[in-house]
Write a protein that holds these residues in place. Structure first.
Motif, PDB file in Angstrom:
ATOM      1  N   VAL A 113       9.437   6.365   6.522  1.00 48.12           N
ATOM      2  CA  VAL A 113       8.542   5.170   6.034  1.00 48.12           C
ATOM      3  C   VAL A 113       7.992   3.996   6.784  1.00 48.12           C
ATOM      4  O   VAL A 113       9.207   3.049   6.514  1.00 48.12           O
ATOM      5  CB  VAL A 113       8.406   5.010   4.364  1.00 48.12           C
ATOM      6  N   LEU A 114       7.152   3.412   7.456  1.00 51.87           N
ATOM      7  CA  LEU A 114       6.957   1.575   7.987  1.00 51.87           C
ATOM      8  C   LEU A 114       5.922   1.376   8.231  1.00 51.87           C
ATOM      9  O   LEU A 114       4.718   2.202   7.508  1.00 51.87           O
ATOM     10  CB  LEU A 114       7.582   1.667   9.307  1.00 51.87           C
ATOM     11  N   ALA A 154       0.627  -1.488   0.324  1.00 55.97           N
ATOM     12  CA  ALA A 154       0.316   0.376   0.113  1.00 55.97           C
ATOM     13  C   ALA A 154       0.801   1.014  -0.211  1.00 55.97           C
ATOM     14  O   ALA A 154       0.570   2.223  -0.732  1.00 55.97           O
ATOM     15  CB  ALA A 154      -1.100  -0.162   1.435  1.00 55.97           C
ATOM     16  N   LEU A 155       1.972   1.239   0.580  1.00 48.64           N
ATOM     17  CA  LEU A 155       3.201   2.466   0.649  1.00 48.64           C
ATOM     18  C   LEU A 155       3.970   2.695  -0.598  1.00 48.64           C
ATOM     19  O   LEU A 155       3.709   3.808  -1.291  1.00 48.64           O
ATOM     20  CB  LEU A 155       3.922   2.005   1.561  1.00 48.64           C
ATOM     21  N   TYR A 156       4.019   1.191  -1.454  1.00 46.40           N
ATOM     22  CA  TYR A 156       4.792   1.695  -2.650  1.00 46.40           C
ATOM     23  C   TYR A 156       4.666   1.143  -3.913  1.00 46.40           C
ATOM     24  O   TYR A 156       3.854  -0.292  -3.362  1.00 46.40           O
ATOM     25  CB  TYR A 156       6.488   1.060  -2.123  1.00 46.40           C
ATOM     26  N   PRO A 166      15.589  -1.214   7.881  1.00 45.93           N
ATOM     27  CA  PRO A 166      14.330   0.386   7.753  1.00 45.93           C
ATOM     28  C   PRO A 166      14.510   1.122   8.710  1.00 45.93           C
ATOM     29  O   PRO A 166      16.155   1.674   9.093  1.00 45.93           O
ATOM     30  CB  PRO A 166      13.742  -0.522   9.161  1.00 45.93           C
ATOM     31  N   PRO A 167      14.407   2.407   8.525  1.00 47.66           N
ATOM     32  CA  PRO A 167      13.827   2.989   7.112  1.00 47.66           C
ATOM     33  C   PRO A 167      14.179   3.621   6.280  1.00 47.66           C
ATOM     34  O   PRO A 167      15.395   4.009   6.188  1.00 47.66           O
ATOM     35  CB  PRO A 167      12.646   3.675   8.323  1.00 47.66           C
ATOM     36  N   ASN A 168      12.734   3.125   5.473  1.00 46.26           N
ATOM     37  CA  ASN A 168      13.459   3.925   3.982  1.00 46.26           C
ATOM     38  C   ASN A 168      13.293   5.602   4.358  1.00 46.26           C
ATOM     39  O   ASN A 168      11.889   6.142   5.128  1.00 46.26           O
ATOM     40  CB  ASN A 168      12.769   4.239   2.816  1.00 46.26           C
ATOM     41  N   VAL A 169      14.304   6.990   4.140  1.00 49.81           N
ATOM     42  CA  VAL A 169      13.663   8.413   4.051  1.00 49.81           C
ATOM     43  C   VAL A 169      13.704   8.908   2.853  1.00 49.81           C
ATOM     44  O   VAL A 169      14.407   8.664   2.225  1.00 49.81           O
ATOM     45  CB  VAL A 169      15.102   8.669   5.531  1.00 49.81           C
ATOM     46  N   GLY A 202       9.663  -1.179  -0.886  1.00 54.87           N
ATOM     47  CA  GLY A 202       9.544  -1.899   0.441  1.00 54.87           C
ATOM     48  C   GLY A 202      10.176  -3.581   0.537  1.00 54.87           C
ATOM     49  O   GLY A 202      10.694  -3.004   2.316  1.00 54.87           O
ATOM     50  N   LEU A 203      11.392  -3.754   0.034  1.00 55.04           N
ATOM     51  CA  LEU A 203      12.078  -5.104   0.294  1.00 55.04           C
ATOM     52  C   LEU A 203      13.523  -3.906   1.080  1.00 55.04           C
ATOM     53  O   LEU A 203      13.906  -4.622   1.214  1.00 55.04           O
ATOM     54  CB  LEU A 203      12.368  -5.589  -1.234  1.00 55.04           C
TER      55      LEU A 203
END
Length: 324
Positions: free
Chosen positions: A117-118, A81-83, A96-99, A89-90
Motif C-alpha cells: 500500500v502506498l 483514505a487507505l487506513y 514503506p510499503p506496508n504489505v 499510515g505512520l
C-alpha cells in the motif's frame, strides 16, 4: 551506420515516448482470476487504483491461478483514505510499503495475493531520483499492468512508471561504461538491485526476466537515458552515450549496505502488517510438501507467538510422513 536515436516517429520527446510504451503494455486485459482479486481488493479501497506485476502478471491461461500468489500495489489518494488506523499510515510513511496478505473465494477456487500500500504522491517520490535506494524504481522499471476502473490515476501512474525506468537506467549506466546493449545495462542493473535487497536470486534470474519481457528493454532504454540527460546514438543493438556516466560501483555498494538493514526492518515490520501471513505460510507448506499444518484461530490472532507451535507441528507431521 550510427544514428541519433529516434524515440518516436510522432514525437521525439523521450518522456512522451516512454509513456506511450507504458500505456500500451499496461493496458491489455488481464486474466479473470487477477480481475476477480483486484475487484475484491478495490472494494476494500474504493478510491484507489492498483499496479499488477510479478508471476501473476505473466501467468499463461493454462496455469492454475490457485497455485499463484499474485502481487499488487494498491495506490490511494491519501493514507487517511487507505487506513482507519493512524499507526498503519505512520508505518507506511516511515518504512514503506506496508504489505498484507489477501485471499478470496472465486469460481476457480481460493485466490491469494500479497499487496503493498502506498499513496500516489508517495509512490511518485519513491520512484524519482530523490530516492537513493533501488527498491521501488528497480521494481517498477519492469513492465506491469495498471488497474484503474475509475480512470482517476492512470496518467500520473504512467508518468511515475516512466520515471522508474529513467531512474533505473540512469543509475545502471555507470555499471556498463559508455557503449553497451540494452540487455547488458538491464542485466547489470537488475543484478545490482538484487544485491541491494539481499535477494537470493539464481544467477540467470535477471536474464530470464529480460527475455520474458520481449522487446521491453530494447524499446525503453534509449529514451530513458535521453530523458535522464544523456545523448544516445545507436549502432545495431549497441547504444552509446556521449557523456561519461557517473561511477556507479560505489553508490550500488552503499545501496547494498543500506539494503541489508532495510530488508531486516521490512521483515520485522511485515510480521505486524502481513495479516493472514501465517495462513499464507501454511498454504505454501502444503503446496510444496503436502503437509497440512492446520493453523488454529489463536495462532492467527497471535502469529508471532503461534509460529513456534505451528512449526513444531510441521516437523512432527513431516517425521510421521517420512516414517509412513
Amino acid at each position: 551506420m550510427t544514428t541519433e536515436y529516434d524515440d518516436s516517429a510522432e514525437n521525439n520527446d523521450p518522456h512522451t515516448a516512454l509513456c506511450a510504451r507504458i500505456e500500451k503494455v499496461s493496458a491489455p486485459s488481464m486474466s479473470s482470476a487477477a480481475k476477480h482479486l483486484l475487484d475484491a481488493l478495490l472494494e476494500k479501497f474504493p478510491t484507489s487504483a492498483a499496479l499488477f506485476y510479478g508471476s501473476g502478471a505473466s501467468v499463461s491461461s493454462h496455469e492454475d491461478p490457485t497455485n499463484i500468489i499474485f502481487d499488487f500495489y494498491i495506490i490511494g489518494p491519501s493514507y487517511d483514505a487507505l487506513y482507519d488506523s493512524g499507526m498503519l499510515g505512520l508505518a507506511n510513511k516511515i518504512m514503506p510499503p506496508n504489505v498484507f496478505y489477501f485471499e478470496t473465494p472465486s469460481p476457480e477456487g481460493v485466490l491469494r495475493a500479497k499487496y503493498a500500500v502506498l499513496t500516489l504522491e508517495h509512490f511518485e517520490k519513491l520512484v524519482s531520483p530523490k530516492t537513493f535506494h533501488s527498491y521501488f524504481w528497480a521494481r517498477f522499471a519492469q513492465p506491469c499492468r495498471i488497474y484503474d476502473p475509475k480512470n482517476q490515476m492512470r496518467a500520473r501512474l504512467e508518468n511515475a512508471l516512466a520515471q522508474s525506468i529513467i531512474s533505473f537506467c540512469a543509475n545502471s549506466a555507470g555499471l556498463v561504461g559508455n557503449e553497451f546493449t540494452a540487455k547488458e545495462l538491464w542485466l547489470a542493473g537488475l543484478n545490482a538491485s538484487y544485491k541491494a535487497e539481499l535477494r537470493a536470486e539464481d544467477s540467470d534470474r535477471a536474464s530470464k526476466l529480460i527475455e520474458s519481457y520481449g522487446d521491453w528493454a530494447a524499446s525503453v532504454t534509449a529514451p530513458a537515458l535521453r530523458a535522464a540527460g544523456f545523448t544516445v546514438t545507436t549502432s545495431g543493438e549497441k547504444l552509446k552515450i556521449s557523456e561519461s556516466a557517473k561511477p556507479a560501483a560505489f553508490p550500488w555498494r552503499m545501496r547494498a549496505i543500506a539494503g541489508a538493514g532495510l530488508s531486516v526492518a521490512r521483515l520485522l515490520k511485515g510480521t505486524q502488517t502481513f495479516n493472514g501471513g501465517i495462513d499464507y505460510i501454511a498454504w505454501k507448506i502444503k503446496r510444496h510438501s503436502g503437509i497440512d499444518v492446520q493453523i488454529t484461530d489463536w495462532e492467527r490472532k497471535h502469529p508471532l507467538l503461534g509460529a513456534p507451535g505451528a512449526g513444531l507441528r510441521y516437523y512432527r507431521l513431516r517425521a510421521k510422513q517420512k516414517n509412513a
